[in-house]
Write a protein that holds these residues in place. Structure first.
Motif, PDB file in Angstrom:
ATOM      1  N   PHE A  65       9.397   7.100  -4.484  1.00 18.34           N
ATOM      2  CA  PHE A  65      10.600   6.808  -3.630  1.00 18.34           C
ATOM      3  C   PHE A  65      10.800   5.093  -3.669  1.00 18.34           C
ATOM      4  N   SER A  66      12.070   4.748  -4.246  1.00 20.61           N
ATOM      5  CA  SER A  66      12.518   3.306  -4.064  1.00 20.61           C
ATOM      6  C   SER A  66      13.707   3.208  -3.051  1.00 20.61           C
ATOM      7  N   GLY A  67      14.608   2.427  -3.285  1.00 24.76           N
ATOM      8  CA  GLY A  67      15.624   2.262  -2.215  1.00 24.76           C
ATOM      9  C   GLY A  67      16.521   0.981  -2.671  1.00 24.76           C
ATOM     10  N   VAL A  68      17.642   1.314  -2.171  1.00 25.04           N
ATOM     11  CA  VAL A  68      18.835   0.530  -2.560  1.00 25.04           C
ATOM     12  C   VAL A  68      18.709  -1.123  -2.393  1.00 25.04           C
ATOM     13  N   ALA A  69      17.780  -1.467  -1.644  1.00 29.37           N
ATOM     14  CA  ALA A  69      17.388  -2.950  -1.359  1.00 29.37           C
ATOM     15  C   ALA A  69      16.910  -3.552  -2.719  1.00 29.37           C
ATOM     16  N   ALA A  70      16.232  -2.632  -3.634  1.00 26.75           N
ATOM     17  CA  ALA A  70      15.808  -3.377  -5.017  1.00 26.75           C
ATOM     18  C   ALA A  70      16.963  -3.833  -5.793  1.00 26.75           C
ATOM     19  N   HIS A  71      18.425  -3.280  -5.474  1.00 26.46           N
ATOM     20  CA  HIS A  71      19.300  -3.550  -6.508  1.00 26.46           C
ATOM     21  C   HIS A  71      20.472  -4.359  -5.483  1.00 26.46           C
ATOM     22  N   ARG A  72      20.344  -4.439  -4.376  1.00 25.66           N
ATOM     23  CA  ARG A  72      21.240  -5.166  -3.665  1.00 25.66           C
ATOM     24  C   ARG A  72      20.628  -6.225  -2.665  1.00 25.66           C
ATOM     25  N   PRO A  73      19.774  -6.976  -3.266  1.00 26.27           N
ATOM     26  CA  PRO A  73      18.789  -7.756  -2.098  1.00 26.27           C
ATOM     27  C   PRO A  73      19.544  -8.563  -1.363  1.00 26.27           C
ATOM     28  N   ALA A  74      19.080  -8.811  -0.155  1.00 29.16           N
ATOM     29  CA  ALA A  74      19.537  -9.528   1.235  1.00 29.16           C
ATOM     30  C   ALA A  74      18.615 -10.314   1.747  1.00 29.16           C
ATOM     31  N   PRO A  75      19.100 -11.166   2.618  1.00 21.87           N
ATOM     32  CA  PRO A  75      17.988 -12.158   3.225  1.00 21.87           C
ATOM     33  C   PRO A  75      17.139 -11.164   4.260  1.00 21.87           C
ATOM     34  N   GLY A  76      15.831 -11.614   4.166  1.00 20.97           N
ATOM     35  CA  GLY A  76      14.969 -10.896   5.154  1.00 20.97           C
ATOM     36  C   GLY A  76      14.329  -9.652   4.323  1.00 20.97           C
ATOM     37  N   LEU A  77      14.856  -9.272   2.906  1.00 17.48           N
ATOM     38  CA  LEU A  77      14.530  -7.945   2.455  1.00 17.48           C
ATOM     39  C   LEU A  77      13.689  -8.223   1.217  1.00 17.48           C
ATOM     40  N   ALA A  78      13.033  -9.501   1.067  1.00 17.77           N
ATOM     41  CA  ALA A  78      12.260  -9.766  -0.247  1.00 17.77           C
ATOM     42  C   ALA A  78      11.207  -8.698  -0.496  1.00 17.77           C
ATOM     43  N   VAL A  79      10.469  -8.388   0.620  1.00 15.61           N
ATOM     44  CA  VAL A  79       9.162  -7.223   0.186  1.00 15.61           C
ATOM     45  C   VAL A  79       9.848  -6.207  -0.135  1.00 15.61           C
ATOM     46  N   MET A  80      10.677  -5.680   0.704  1.00 18.01           N
ATOM     47  CA  MET A  80      11.371  -4.162   0.622  1.00 18.01           C
ATOM     48  C   MET A  80      12.014  -4.182  -0.870  1.00 18.01           C
ATOM     49  N   ALA A  81      12.756  -5.170  -1.205  1.00 18.13           N
ATOM     50  CA  ALA A  81      13.288  -5.213  -2.587  1.00 18.13           C
ATOM     51  C   ALA A  81      12.337  -5.166  -3.773  1.00 18.13           C
ATOM     52  N   THR A  82      10.995  -6.028  -3.437  1.00 22.16           N
ATOM     53  CA  THR A  82      10.111  -5.819  -4.472  1.00 22.16           C
ATOM     54  C   THR A  82       9.335  -4.755  -4.615  1.00 22.16           C
ATOM     55  N   ILE A  83       8.962  -4.104  -3.433  1.00 20.70           N
ATOM     56  CA  ILE A  83       8.352  -2.929  -3.567  1.00 20.70           C
ATOM     57  C   ILE A  83       9.095  -1.510  -4.035  1.00 20.70           C
ATOM     58  N   ASN A  84      10.311  -1.850  -3.963  1.00 23.34           N
ATOM     59  CA  ASN A  84      11.014  -0.677  -4.268  1.00 23.34           C
ATOM     60  C   ASN A  84      11.308  -0.852  -5.773  1.00 23.34           C
ATOM     61  N   GLY A  85      11.665  -1.937  -6.287  1.00 25.36           N
ATOM     62  CA  GLY A  85      11.622  -2.366  -7.780  1.00 25.36           C
ATOM     63  C   GLY A  85      10.346  -1.818  -8.416  1.00 25.36           C
ATOM     64  N   ALA A  86       9.193  -2.373  -7.873  1.00 24.98           N
ATOM     65  CA  ALA A  86       7.895  -1.912  -8.407  1.00 24.98           C
ATOM     66  C   ALA A  86       7.772  -0.350  -8.611  1.00 24.98           C
ATOM     67  N   ALA A  87       7.970   0.475  -7.533  1.00 26.91           N
ATOM     68  CA  ALA A  87       8.016   1.857  -7.556  1.00 26.91           C
ATOM     69  C   ALA A  87       8.951   2.383  -8.735  1.00 26.91           C
ATOM     70  N   GLU A  88       9.955   1.859  -9.040  1.00 28.05           N
ATOM     71  CA  GLU A  88      10.778   2.270 -10.184  1.00 28.05           C
ATOM     72  C   GLU A  88       9.922   1.972 -11.459  1.00 28.05           C
ATOM     73  N   ASP A 114       0.915  -1.148   0.183  1.00 36.14           N
ATOM     74  CA  ASP A 114      -0.050  -0.049   0.047  1.00 36.14           C
ATOM     75  C   ASP A 114       0.901   1.160   0.079  1.00 36.14           C
ATOM     76  N   ALA A 115       1.814   1.241   0.853  1.00 35.06           N
ATOM     77  CA  ALA A 115       2.865   2.438   0.989  1.00 35.06           C
ATOM     78  C   ALA A 115       3.555   3.003  -0.150  1.00 35.06           C
ATOM     79  N   LYS A 116       4.093   1.939  -1.034  1.00 36.92           N
ATOM     80  CA  LYS A 116       4.955   2.153  -2.020  1.00 36.92           C
ATOM     81  C   LYS A 116       4.478   1.852  -3.434  1.00 36.92           C
ATOM     82  N   VAL A 117       3.385   1.242  -3.483  1.00 37.93           N
ATOM     83  CA  VAL A 117       2.977   0.695  -4.930  1.00 37.93           C
ATOM     84  C   VAL A 117       1.469   0.887  -5.143  1.00 37.93           C
ATOM     85  N   ILE A 118       0.716   0.544  -4.131  1.00 37.55           N
ATOM     86  CA  ILE A 118      -0.710   0.655  -4.639  1.00 37.55           C
ATOM     87  C   ILE A 118      -1.227   2.134  -4.138  1.00 37.55           C
TER      88      ILE A 118
END
Ligand SMILES: NC(=O)c1ccc[n+]([C@@H]2O[C@H](COP(=O)([O-])OP(=O)(O)OC[C@H]3O[C@@H](n4cnc5c(N)ncnc54)[C@H](OP(=O)(O)O)[C@@H]3O)[C@@H](O)[C@H]2O)c1
Length: 235
Positions: free
Chosen positions: A128-151, A102-106
């Motif tokens: 606003f996206s964030g570096v987690a989209a480009h440098r994923p790490a364990p535990g950040l799957a949702v953050m990586a996905t929503i940041n990528g979607a924002a881009e 909701d916060a970053k995509v919808i």
């Protein structure tokens, strides 16, 4: 910025508040939002006399519709909001994942729906996206996905809403206050991150605010992502 009207959704803290102060110092008429009316009012008052407050929850379309009606015509719309659903994918809670989307995509899709006709043709939207989209790490799957979607959303909106310009900004690790909950571990995390970053530092809210102003005002910049991450996605 002089005479421009800017709305920063989720601008009640950290980077958003700094952007509000810098834009207002340049002469813009700025509104920040929080999900809590009292928080928005307190933070806007702290940011200076030129900053106004409103309530909006990107998980509630009615609040977005009401905000659009209240704000009226606008030059710059920034969607700064973030909600987190961190942790191993095997333990994720569906409701938390939904709030993060909701916060970053919808929410930003609904902002485009309700604000597109209110934005002046030479105006701009910044997501606003964030570096987690480009440098994923364990535990950040949702953050990586929503940041990528924002881009990708910024690219799609740049084409659909042209000549309105739409961009995304991807910050690296920034000392915005959102890491303070780490307590003593924050200093170690920041030192390790800074040692790895090509810029050899942690970002400051002012670094991101300056880049946001560039993205909003450069008339030939649209459909792209500005990486303001100290090179962190490469390290
Ligand atoms: N700080 C960093 O290191 C970093 C790194 C990469 C990317 N970013 C991105 O940069 C942006 C700003 O970061 P930040 O650290 O300054 O802020 P933040 O603490 O991540 O979040 C900004 C604000 O979003 C608002 N928010 C959350 N859910 C919302 C919703 N459903 N509707 C409306 N507002 C909502 C919250 O305000 P209220 O509680 O007042 O409603 C919160 O204070 C975020 O998009 C973040 O993901 C930051």
């Amino acid at each position: 910025m002089h005479g421009k009207k800017m709305l920063i959704v989720g601008g009640s803290s950290g980077i958003g508040l700094r952007l509000a102060m810098d834009a207002a110092a340049g002469g813009a008429d700025v509104t920040i939002t929080s999900r809590d009316e009292g928080t928005a009012a307190t933070r806007a008052a702290a940011a200076g006399a030129l900053v106004r407050a409103a309530r909006a929850d990107l998980g509630d379309e009615e609040s977005i519709r009401a905000l659009a009606e209240w704000v009226g015509e606008l030059d710059y719309l920034v969607s700064m909001a973030a909600d987190h659903a961190n942790g191993a994918v095997t333990g994720l809670d569906r409701e938390e994942v939904t709030r993060a989307f909701d916060a970053k995509v919808i929410g930003p899709i609904l902002l485009a729906k309700h604000f597109a006709k209110r934005l002046r043709p030479d105006g701009a939207i910044l997501l606003f996206s964030g570096v987690a989209a480009h440098r994923p790490a364990p535990g950040l799957a949702v953050m990586a996905t929503i940041n990528g979607a924002a881009e990708y959303l910024a690219q799609a909106l740049a084409v659909e809403l042209a000549p309105l310009r739409v961009n995304a900004l991807s910050p690296g690790i920034v000392d915005s206050g959102s890491w303070d909950a780490m307590g003593k571990d924050k200093d170690r995390f920041f030192a390790e991150t800074a040692a790895r970053n090509p810029a050899r530092r942690i970002g400051q809210p002012a670094d991101i605010a300056a880049a946001a102003l560039l993205a909003l005002t450069n008339p030939f910049l649209t459909g792209t992502t500005l990486h303001v991450d100290g090179g962190g996605r490469l390290a």
